[in-house]
Write a protein that holds these residues in place. Structure first.
Motif, PDB file in Angstrom:
ATOM      1  N   ASP A   1      14.151   1.589   0.013  1.00 32.74           N
ATOM      2  CA  ASP A   1      14.698   1.921  -1.307  1.00 32.74           C
ATOM      3  C   ASP A   1      13.670   2.693  -2.137  1.00 32.74           C
ATOM      4  O   ASP A   1      14.015   3.675  -2.822  1.00 32.74           O
ATOM      5  CB  ASP A   1      15.100   0.652  -2.050  1.00 32.74           C
ATOM      6  N   ARG A   2      12.435   2.242  -2.093  1.00 38.13           N
ATOM      7  CA  ARG A   2      11.373   2.921  -2.853  1.00 38.13           C
ATOM      8  C   ARG A   2      11.116   4.328  -2.311  1.00 38.13           C
ATOM      9  O   ARG A   2      10.872   5.276  -3.082  1.00 38.13           O
ATOM     10  CB  ARG A   2      10.092   2.088  -2.821  1.00 38.13           C
ATOM     11  N   LEU A   3      11.186   4.471  -1.006  1.00 40.30           N
ATOM     12  CA  LEU A   3      11.027   5.799  -0.406  1.00 40.30           C
ATOM     13  C   LEU A   3      12.156   6.733  -0.835  1.00 40.30           C
ATOM     14  O   LEU A   3      11.923   7.879  -1.222  1.00 40.30           O
ATOM     15  CB  LEU A   3      11.022   5.684   1.115  1.00 40.30           C
ATOM     16  N   ALA A   4      13.383   6.244  -0.755  1.00 35.90           N
ATOM     17  CA  ALA A   4      14.526   7.068  -1.142  1.00 35.90           C
ATOM     18  C   ALA A   4      14.444   7.458  -2.612  1.00 35.90           C
ATOM     19  O   ALA A   4      14.726   8.612  -2.984  1.00 35.90           O
ATOM     20  CB  ALA A   4      15.826   6.322  -0.853  1.00 35.90           C
ATOM     21  N   ALA A   5      14.023   6.522  -3.456  1.00 38.98           N
ATOM     22  CA  ALA A   5      13.908   6.801  -4.887  1.00 38.98           C
ATOM     23  C   ALA A   5      12.825   7.834  -5.183  1.00 38.98           C
ATOM     24  O   ALA A   5      12.883   8.531  -6.201  1.00 38.98           O
ATOM     25  CB  ALA A   5      13.616   5.508  -5.648  1.00 38.98           C
TER      26      ALA A   5
ATOM     27  N   CYS B   1      12.352  11.208  -0.867  1.00 39.95           N
ATOM     28  CA  CYS B   1      12.275  11.438   0.575  1.00 39.95           C
ATOM     29  C   CYS B   1      13.674  11.792   1.095  1.00 39.95           C
ATOM     30  O   CYS B   1      14.638  11.061   0.865  1.00 39.95           O
ATOM     31  CB  CYS B   1      11.748  10.178   1.268  1.00 39.95           C
ATOM     32  N   SER B   2      13.760  12.914   1.794  1.00 35.74           N
ATOM     33  CA  SER B   2      15.074  13.405   2.227  1.00 35.74           C
ATOM     34  C   SER B   2      15.634  12.647   3.421  1.00 35.74           C
ATOM     35  O   SER B   2      16.850  12.487   3.557  1.00 35.74           O
ATOM     36  CB  SER B   2      14.981  14.889   2.587  1.00 35.74           C
ATOM     37  N   GLN B   3      14.756  12.227   4.322  1.00 35.19           N
ATOM     38  CA  GLN B   3      15.211  11.582   5.547  1.00 35.19           C
ATOM     39  C   GLN B   3      14.254  10.455   5.933  1.00 35.19           C
ATOM     40  O   GLN B   3      13.040  10.659   5.985  1.00 35.19           O
ATOM     41  CB  GLN B   3      15.274  12.593   6.703  1.00 35.19           C
ATOM     42  N   ILE B   4      14.797   9.281   6.207  1.00 35.82           N
ATOM     43  CA  ILE B   4      14.013   8.135   6.654  1.00 35.82           C
ATOM     44  C   ILE B   4      14.416   7.790   8.074  1.00 35.82           C
ATOM     45  O   ILE B   4      15.600   7.787   8.414  1.00 35.82           O
ATOM     46  CB  ILE B   4      14.221   6.933   5.715  1.00 35.82           C
TER      47      ILE B   4
ATOM     48  N   ASP C   1       0.820  -1.213   0.000  1.00 29.00           N
ATOM     49  CA  ASP C   1       0.000   0.000   0.000  1.00 29.00           C
ATOM     50  C   ASP C   1       0.856   1.267   0.000  1.00 29.00           C
ATOM     51  O   ASP C   1       0.390   2.341   0.345  1.00 29.00           O
ATOM     52  CB  ASP C   1      -0.912  -0.010   1.240  1.00 29.00           C
ATOM     53  N   LEU C   2       2.121   1.125  -0.404  1.00 22.54           N
ATOM     54  CA  LEU C   2       3.070   2.221  -0.221  1.00 22.54           C
ATOM     55  C   LEU C   2       2.672   3.488  -0.965  1.00 22.54           C
ATOM     56  O   LEU C   2       2.851   4.600  -0.457  1.00 22.54           O
ATOM     57  CB  LEU C   2       4.470   1.774  -0.662  1.00 22.54           C
ATOM     58  N   ASP C   3       2.128   3.353  -2.163  1.00 23.46           N
ATOM     59  CA  ASP C   3       1.753   4.534  -2.937  1.00 23.46           C
ATOM     60  C   ASP C   3       0.737   5.388  -2.175  1.00 23.46           C
ATOM     61  O   ASP C   3       0.858   6.623  -2.128  1.00 23.46           O
ATOM     62  CB  ASP C   3       1.170   4.136  -4.295  1.00 23.46           C
ATOM     63  N   TRP C   4      -0.261   4.721  -1.589  1.00 23.15           N
ATOM     64  CA  TRP C   4      -1.307   5.476  -0.889  1.00 23.15           C
ATOM     65  C   TRP C   4      -0.834   5.952   0.484  1.00 23.15           C
ATOM     66  O   TRP C   4      -1.019   7.112   0.848  1.00 23.15           O
ATOM     67  CB  TRP C   4      -2.572   4.628  -0.731  1.00 23.15           C
ATOM     68  N   SER C   5      -0.213   5.053   1.248  1.00 25.24           N
ATOM     69  CA  SER C   5       0.111   5.361   2.638  1.00 25.24           C
ATOM     70  C   SER C   5       1.284   6.322   2.794  1.00 25.24           C
ATOM     71  O   SER C   5       1.321   7.082   3.762  1.00 25.24           O
ATOM     72  CB  SER C   5       0.417   4.072   3.403  1.00 25.24           C
ATOM     73  N   LEU C   6       2.212   6.306   1.859  1.00 30.55           N
ATOM     74  CA  LEU C   6       3.386   7.167   2.009  1.00 30.55           C
ATOM     75  C   LEU C   6       3.685   8.023   0.781  1.00 30.55           C
ATOM     76  O   LEU C   6       3.797   9.241   0.877  1.00 30.55           O
ATOM     77  CB  LEU C   6       4.624   6.330   2.348  1.00 30.55           C
ATOM     78  N   LEU C   7       3.814   7.404  -0.368  1.00 30.83           N
ATOM     79  CA  LEU C   7       4.361   8.131  -1.511  1.00 30.83           C
ATOM     80  C   LEU C   7       3.483   9.271  -1.988  1.00 30.83           C
ATOM     81  O   LEU C   7       3.999  10.310  -2.434  1.00 30.83           O
ATOM     82  CB  LEU C   7       4.647   7.161  -2.664  1.00 30.83           C
TER      83      LEU C   7
ATOM     84  N   SER D   1      20.658   0.774   5.454  1.00 27.92           N
ATOM     85  CA  SER D   1      19.981   1.779   4.625  1.00 27.92           C
ATOM     86  C   SER D   1      20.457   3.198   4.888  1.00 27.92           C
ATOM     87  O   SER D   1      20.207   4.096   4.083  1.00 27.92           O
ATOM     88  CB  SER D   1      18.472   1.715   4.885  1.00 27.92           C
ATOM     89  N   GLY D   2      21.119   3.418   6.032  1.00 26.54           N
ATOM     90  CA  GLY D   2      21.498   4.771   6.409  1.00 26.54           C
ATOM     91  C   GLY D   2      20.384   5.548   7.070  1.00 26.54           C
ATOM     92  O   GLY D   2      20.515   6.758   7.302  1.00 26.54           O
ATOM     93  N   ALA D   3      19.287   4.867   7.415  1.00 27.20           N
ATOM     94  CA  ALA D   3      18.174   5.538   8.088  1.00 27.20           C
ATOM     95  C   ALA D   3      18.557   5.878   9.523  1.00 27.20           C
ATOM     96  O   ALA D   3      19.382   5.200  10.151  1.00 27.20           O
ATOM     97  CB  ALA D   3      16.935   4.642   8.081  1.00 27.20           C
ATOM     98  N   LEU D   4      17.950   6.915  10.054  1.00 24.39           N
ATOM     99  CA  LEU D   4      18.089   7.214  11.477  1.00 24.39           C
ATOM    100  C   LEU D   4      17.313   6.178  12.280  1.00 24.39           C
ATOM    101  O   LEU D   4      16.274   5.681  11.845  1.00 24.39           O
ATOM    102  CB  LEU D   4      17.550   8.610  11.780  1.00 24.39           C
ATOM    103  N   LEU D   5      17.801   5.871  13.475  1.00 25.98           N
ATOM    104  CA  LEU D   5      17.196   4.852  14.321  1.00 25.98           C
ATOM    105  C   LEU D   5      16.640   5.470  15.599  1.00 25.98           C
ATOM    106  O   LEU D   5      17.324   6.250  16.273  1.00 25.98           O
ATOM    107  CB  LEU D   5      18.244   3.798  14.683  1.00 25.98           C
ATOM    108  N   VAL D   6      15.400   5.106  15.927  1.00 29.90           N
ATOM    109  CA  VAL D   6      14.823   5.402  17.234  1.00 29.90           C
ATOM    110  C   VAL D   6      14.665   4.052  17.935  1.00 29.90           C
ATOM    111  O   VAL D   6      13.918   3.189  17.465  1.00 29.90           O
ATOM    112  CB  VAL D   6      13.456   6.102  17.130  1.00 29.90           C
ATOM    113  N   ASP D   7      15.361   3.871  19.041  1.00 25.45           N
ATOM    114  CA  ASP D   7      15.432   2.547  19.660  1.00 25.45           C
ATOM    115  C   ASP D   7      14.542   2.464  20.902  1.00 25.45           C
ATOM    116  O   ASP D   7      15.017   2.477  22.038  1.00 25.45           O
ATOM    117  CB  ASP D   7      16.879   2.213  20.019  1.00 25.45           C
ATOM    118  N   HIS D   8      13.233   2.340  20.674  1.00 21.44           N
ATOM    119  CA  HIS D   8      12.298   2.201  21.794  1.00 21.44           C
ATOM    120  C   HIS D   8      12.601   0.943  22.608  1.00 21.44           C
ATOM    121  O   HIS D   8      12.468   0.955  23.838  1.00 21.44           O
ATOM    122  CB  HIS D   8      10.856   2.136  21.286  1.00 21.44           C
ATOM    123  N   PHE D   9      12.974  -0.128  21.930  1.00 20.02           N
ATOM    124  CA  PHE D   9      13.199  -1.390  22.628  1.00 20.02           C
ATOM    125  C   PHE D   9      14.266  -1.233  23.713  1.00 20.02           C
ATOM    126  O   PHE D   9      14.093  -1.698  24.847  1.00 20.02           O
ATOM    127  CB  PHE D   9      13.610  -2.483  21.630  1.00 20.02           C
TER     128      PHE D   9
END
Length: 220
Positions: free
Chosen positions: A116-120, A123-126, A75-81, A159-167
């Motif tokens: 990868d699809r988001l970066a393409a 999207c500047s920051q994941i 559902d990436l096109d609708w939910s994010l892209l 991926s080089g994404a920033l991490l939020v480590d709730h766990f």
């Protein structure tokens, strides 16, 4: 080359508005278990749009109860892209871990493909988030959840994404036996759990201010 946190800092320091899009499962959805209180995405919006004076920013939440990373991929096109996010924040693993250890490889593969699809898309920051800790009486998830939290670390590194480590951030509550104070049921954060998730997210993104109204909210 600028680090990802430097990329985010440049976005925030700019006068141009930012579209922040949060995707995830029922925890990001904020469904039911907040009992009418603000969830972590709504608290994030209060911090960014009001306290930081970024009133033209859009904080969009597309999390849906029950979703896994495969659901988002379909559902990436609708939910994010379609929202053309400058910053995409993903929180998956809680429902995925019900697949057990055998599902970790597929979880990583699909997650990386989504990123990868988001970066393409431009999207500047994941940002990726580990799931929160849960009670040990959820036999469907408890034993495999640490593997999926570790997998999110691997996904961030690859991926080089920033991490939020709730766990990791929830570990002191599990260690001292106060984890139930953060949860509405064995897995879903209550309003206190969402405040902690918001705090961890803001700290990871260098947006935290402990003296602000959202920063002074009681957790436990």
């Amino acid at each position: 080359m600028a680090t990802t946190l430097q990329t985010l800092s440049r976005l925030v320091e700019s006068l141009e508005p930012i579209r922040w899009v949060f995707a995830g499962d029922s925890i990001t959805h904020g469904a039911l278990h907040t009992m009418g209180w603000r969830d972590y995405v709504e608290l994030f919006g209060e911090r960014v749009r009001w306290e930081m004076g970024r009133g033209r920013d859009c904080v969009i939440k597309t999390g849906v109860s029950g979703w896994r990373i495969n659901t988002l991929a379909d559902d990436l096109d609708w939910s994010l892209l379609q929202h053309r996010p400058h910053v995409a924040v993903l929180n998956f693993g809680m429902n995925d871990c019900a697949q057990g250890s055998a599902g970790v490889g597929e979880f990583i593969r699909v997650y990386l493909d989504v990123l990868d699809r988001l970066a393409a898309s431009g999207c500047s920051q994941i940002v990726v988030q580990t799931p929160n800790r849960i009670m040990n009486n959820d036999s469907l998830r408890y034993s495999a959840l640490p593997e999926y939290a570790s997998a999110v670390h691997d996904i961030a590194a690859k991926s080089g994404a920033l991490l939020v480590d709730h766990f990791s951030d929830w570990e002191p509550w599990e260690r001292d036996g106060t984890l139930p104070f953060l949860l509405s049921d064995p897995i879903h954060p209550n309003e206190l759990g969402h405040r902690l998730m918001n705090r961890s997210t803001l700290i990871a993104l260098s947006l935290w201010d402990p003296t602000s109204r959202t920063g002074r909210l009681f957790i436990s």
